[in-house]
Scaffold this motif. Structure first.
Motif, PDB file in Angstrom:
ATOM      1  N   LEU A  85      12.224  -1.874   3.864  1.00 57.54           N
ATOM      2  CA  LEU A  85      11.298  -0.748   3.912  1.00 57.54           C
ATOM      3  C   LEU A  85      11.048  -0.316   5.345  1.00 57.54           C
ATOM      4  O   LEU A  85      11.154  -1.113   6.274  1.00 57.54           O
ATOM      5  N   ASP A  86      10.710   0.951   5.479  1.00 58.19           N
ATOM      6  CA  ASP A  86      10.316   1.483   6.788  1.00 58.19           C
ATOM      7  C   ASP A  86       8.807   1.319   6.917  1.00 58.19           C
ATOM      8  O   ASP A  86       8.039   2.083   6.348  1.00 58.19           O
ATOM      9  N   ASN A  87       8.379   0.307   7.662  1.00 57.52           N
ATOM     10  CA  ASN A  87       6.954   0.015   7.799  1.00 57.52           C
ATOM     11  C   ASN A  87       6.362   0.556   9.097  1.00 57.52           C
ATOM     12  O   ASN A  87       5.283   0.100   9.512  1.00 57.52           O
ATOM     13  N   SER A  88       7.042   1.497   9.712  1.00 58.07           N
ATOM     14  CA  SER A  88       6.475   2.102  10.913  1.00 58.07           C
ATOM     15  C   SER A  88       5.185   2.831  10.551  1.00 58.07           C
ATOM     16  O   SER A  88       5.107   3.519   9.537  1.00 58.07           O
ATOM     17  N   GLY A  89       4.177   2.671  11.360  1.00 59.05           N
ATOM     18  CA  GLY A  89       2.898   3.322  11.094  1.00 59.05           C
ATOM     19  C   GLY A  89       1.927   2.485  10.294  1.00 59.05           C
ATOM     20  O   GLY A  89       0.760   2.860  10.141  1.00 59.05           O
ATOM     21  N   VAL A  90       2.384   1.342   9.763  1.00 57.92           N
ATOM     22  CA  VAL A  90       1.494   0.454   9.017  1.00 57.92           C
ATOM     23  C   VAL A  90       0.592  -0.282  10.004  1.00 57.92           C
ATOM     24  O   VAL A  90       1.049  -0.763  11.038  1.00 57.92           O
ATOM     25  N   VAL A  91      -0.689  -0.344   9.696  1.00 56.08           N
ATOM     26  CA  VAL A  91      -1.658  -0.974  10.599  1.00 56.08           C
ATOM     27  C   VAL A  91      -2.307  -2.170   9.919  1.00 56.08           C
ATOM     28  O   VAL A  91      -2.203  -2.354   8.700  1.00 56.08           O
ATOM     29  N   GLU A  92      -2.975  -2.992  10.729  1.00 55.01           N
ATOM     30  CA  GLU A  92      -3.740  -4.101  10.175  1.00 55.01           C
ATOM     31  C   GLU A  92      -4.961  -3.537   9.451  1.00 55.01           C
ATOM     32  O   GLU A  92      -5.593  -2.585   9.917  1.00 55.01           O
ATOM     33  N   PRO A  93      -5.329  -4.107   8.290  1.00 53.53           N
ATOM     34  CA  PRO A  93      -6.498  -3.606   7.556  1.00 53.53           C
ATOM     35  C   PRO A  93      -7.780  -3.746   8.379  1.00 53.53           C
ATOM     36  O   PRO A  93      -7.901  -4.649   9.203  1.00 53.53           O
ATOM     37  N   ASP A  94      -8.702  -2.842   8.170  1.00 49.47           N
ATOM     38  CA  ASP A  94     -10.017  -2.934   8.805  1.00 49.47           C
ATOM     39  C   ASP A  94     -10.951  -3.698   7.875  1.00 49.47           C
ATOM     40  O   ASP A  94     -10.935  -3.495   6.663  1.00 49.47           O
ATOM     41  N   TYR A  95     -11.735  -4.587   8.450  1.00 48.26           N
ATOM     42  CA  TYR A  95     -12.607  -5.440   7.651  1.00 48.26           C
ATOM     43  C   TYR A  95     -14.087  -5.177   7.931  1.00 48.26           C
ATOM     44  O   TYR A  95     -14.928  -6.058   7.733  1.00 48.26           O
ATOM     45  N   ASP A 150      -3.329  21.130  -4.278  1.00 51.45           N
ATOM     46  CA  ASP A 150      -3.441  22.062  -3.149  1.00 51.45           C
ATOM     47  C   ASP A 150      -2.470  21.635  -2.048  1.00 51.45           C
ATOM     48  O   ASP A 150      -2.855  20.965  -1.084  1.00 51.45           O
ATOM     49  N   TYR A 151      -1.214  22.034  -2.174  1.00 46.33           N
ATOM     50  CA  TYR A 151      -0.183  21.594  -1.234  1.00 46.33           C
ATOM     51  C   TYR A 151      -0.403  22.171   0.163  1.00 46.33           C
ATOM     52  O   TYR A 151      -0.814  23.327   0.332  1.00 46.33           O
ATOM     53  N   ASP A 152      -0.170  21.322   1.172  1.00 49.49           N
ATOM     54  CA  ASP A 152      -0.114  21.813   2.544  1.00 49.49           C
ATOM     55  C   ASP A 152       0.967  21.024   3.290  1.00 49.49           C
ATOM     56  O   ASP A 152       1.526  20.054   2.758  1.00 49.49           O
ATOM     57  N   GLU A 153       1.269  21.437   4.501  1.00 49.18           N
ATOM     58  CA  GLU A 153       2.359  20.825   5.256  1.00 49.18           C
ATOM     59  C   GLU A 153       2.093  19.347   5.567  1.00 49.18           C
ATOM     60  O   GLU A 153       3.020  18.541   5.614  1.00 49.18           O
ATOM     61  N   GLU A 154       0.826  19.012   5.776  1.00 47.81           N
ATOM     62  CA  GLU A 154       0.489  17.620   6.087  1.00 47.81           C
ATOM     63  C   GLU A 154       0.800  16.715   4.898  1.00 47.81           C
ATOM     64  O   GLU A 154       1.311  15.598   5.072  1.00 47.81           O
ATOM     65  N   ILE A 155       0.520  17.197   3.701  1.00 46.95           N
ATOM     66  CA  ILE A 155       0.848  16.431   2.500  1.00 46.95           C
ATOM     67  C   ILE A 155       2.363  16.294   2.375  1.00 46.95           C
ATOM     68  O   ILE A 155       2.890  15.215   2.070  1.00 46.95           O
ATOM     69  N   GLY A 156       3.078  17.397   2.616  1.00 50.80           N
ATOM     70  CA  GLY A 156       4.533  17.358   2.529  1.00 50.80           C
ATOM     71  C   GLY A 156       5.133  16.374   3.503  1.00 50.80           C
ATOM     72  O   GLY A 156       6.058  15.613   3.167  1.00 50.80           O
ATOM     73  N   SER A 157       4.614  16.356   4.724  1.00 52.47           N
ATOM     74  CA  SER A 157       5.108  15.427   5.737  1.00 52.47           C
ATOM     75  C   SER A 157       4.827  13.985   5.336  1.00 52.47           C
ATOM     76  O   SER A 157       5.680  13.103   5.510  1.00 52.47           O
ATOM     77  N   ALA A 158       3.623  13.740   4.786  1.00 53.76           N
ATOM     78  CA  ALA A 158       3.274  12.384   4.358  1.00 53.76           C
ATOM     79  C   ALA A 158       4.165  11.919   3.211  1.00 53.76           C
ATOM     80  O   ALA A 158       4.585  10.756   3.174  1.00 53.76           O
ATOM     81  N   LEU A 159       4.469  12.825   2.277  1.00 50.56           N
ATOM     82  CA  LEU A 159       5.334  12.464   1.157  1.00 50.56           C
ATOM     83  C   LEU A 159       6.744  12.104   1.619  1.00 50.56           C
ATOM     84  O   LEU A 159       7.379  11.198   1.075  1.00 50.56           O
ATOM     85  N   LYS A 160       7.242  12.815   2.624  1.00 52.22           N
ATOM     86  CA  LYS A 160       8.580  12.498   3.148  1.00 52.22           C
ATOM     87  C   LYS A 160       8.627  11.093   3.726  1.00 52.22           C
ATOM     88  O   LYS A 160       9.664  10.426   3.687  1.00 52.22           O
ATOM     89  N   LYS A 161       7.511  10.643   4.265  1.00 54.35           N
ATOM     90  CA  LYS A 161       7.420   9.301   4.823  1.00 54.35           C
ATOM     91  C   LYS A 161       7.307   8.259   3.712  1.00 54.35           C
ATOM     92  O   LYS A 161       7.927   7.195   3.766  1.00 54.35           O
ATOM     93  N   VAL A 162       6.509   8.573   2.698  1.00 48.54           N
ATOM     94  CA  VAL A 162       6.145   7.590   1.682  1.00 48.54           C
ATOM     95  C   VAL A 162       7.177   7.442   0.566  1.00 48.54           C
ATOM     96  O   VAL A 162       7.489   6.328   0.129  1.00 48.54           O
ATOM     97  N   GLU A 163       7.719   8.562   0.086  1.00 52.14           N
ATOM     98  CA  GLU A 163       8.534   8.518  -1.126  1.00 52.14           C
ATOM     99  C   GLU A 163       9.788   7.643  -1.030  1.00 52.14           C
ATOM    100  O   GLU A 163      10.111   6.953  -1.995  1.00 52.14           O
ATOM    101  N   PRO A 164      10.511   7.615   0.101  1.00 52.14           N
ATOM    102  CA  PRO A 164      11.675   6.723   0.151  1.00 52.14           C
ATOM    103  C   PRO A 164      11.302   5.259  -0.085  1.00 52.14           C
ATOM    104  O   PRO A 164      11.990   4.552  -0.828  1.00 52.14           O
ATOM    105  N   ASN A 165      10.209   4.799   0.508  1.00 55.83           N
ATOM    106  CA  ASN A 165       9.763   3.423   0.283  1.00 55.83           C
ATOM    107  C   ASN A 165       9.300   3.220  -1.147  1.00 55.83           C
ATOM    108  O   ASN A 165       9.625   2.212  -1.785  1.00 55.83           O
ATOM    109  N   ALA A 166       8.520   4.174  -1.654  1.00 58.96           N
ATOM    110  CA  ALA A 166       8.012   4.062  -3.024  1.00 58.96           C
ATOM    111  C   ALA A 166       9.160   4.016  -4.029  1.00 58.96           C
ATOM    112  O   ALA A 166       9.141   3.224  -4.975  1.00 58.96           O
TER     113      ALA A 166
END
Length: 269
Positions: free
Chosen positions: A86-96, A215-231
């Protein structure tokens, strides 16, 4: 015993952490919880052995050498799932951090309070534009105290928590927004982005797909391009091993039937 809202929020946070990193179930302090899950028939993932190979499904930050399932053993042996790259770039440690302050739903919202909440929201927007994120959080929190029925206030504060790299806090606010308005596109959007930061790829993809439909916008589209290959990789991985398990179960049942028939023939002789 019924849990209060704070307890439910903490439980949701713990479940999200388990999804992000299932290996925490093996923590000795959680042995009672692990035993409870097993008593319900839950399948506990094996304790991961960190190494330098591919990404382990146990968590976004853990690694182990890629393994191929070995079916050479007897059919009753457990199927060992291979790792998924998986491409885990951008994954951060959880906040507690402790759960943030929420508005009280029972508060009566007058026109004056609604106007005051809008003023605080505008202050927050100005603070965000100036990079004063903590100040924006304070303004939005004050707005929620005045008007706890506004889903957009929770969703907006969630987006600020995203900027502060606090995905769990963002998820709590997004959940609150969606409880108020189940059709909140921004609620789904920010929750999907927060889950992306935690490496919860399937859940993130689900949220972002809903947001895209609402309510589609470009930010959602960009996020989906990042997420969907891993999903998609994870979904295919699950389908593959579910198919293998069903095949294994069919073979096991067939073998048992043959053994029963052989035993009956033996008894007759």
């Amino acid at each position: 015993m019924v849990m209060d809202a704070s307890g439910v929020a903490e439980l949701k946070l713990f479940v999200d952490q388990c999804k992000s990193n299932p290996s925490i179930i093996h923590d000795p302090s959680l042995s009672f919880f692990k035993s409870y899950l097993q008593s319900l028939g839950a399948r506990i993932p094996p304790h991961p052995q960190p190494d330098k190979g591919g990404v382990n499904m146990a968590g976004p930050k853990q690694h182990s050498d890629a393994k191929k399932p070995d079916f050479s053993n007897e059919e009753d042996a457990d199927i060992i799932e291979s790792d998924v790259e998986l491409d885990n770039s951008g994954v951060v440690e959880p906040d507690y951090d402790p759960p943030q302050k929420m508005g009280e739903p029972s508060v009566e919202v007058t026109d004056d309070k609604r106007d005051a909440a809008q003023t605080e929201k505008l202050k927050a927007i100005d603070a965000i534009s100036e990079g004063k994120l903590d100040e924006a959080i304070d303004c939005l929190t004050e707005a929620m105290m005045l008007n706890p029925t506004s889903a957009i206030l929770y969703a907006t504060r969630a987006s600020v928590f995203i900027k502060l790299s606090k995905p769990n806090a963002a998820i709590r606010d997004a959940d609150a927004a969606l409880e108020i308005n189940p059709d909140s596109a921004k609620g789904y959007k920010v929750r999907g982005m927060a889950r992306t930061m935690l490496g919860l790829w399937e859940e993130a993809a689900s949220d972002l797909r809903v947001a895209s439909k609402l309510d589609y916008d470009e930010e959602i589209g960009s996020a989906l391009k990042k997420v969907e290959p891993n999903a998609q990789k994870i979904e295919e991985h699950h389908r593959k091993y579910e198919h293998l398990r069903k095949e294994r179960e069919l073979k096991r049942n067939e073998r048992q039937k043959q053994q029963q028939k052989a035993a009956q023939v033996s008894e007759m002789n």
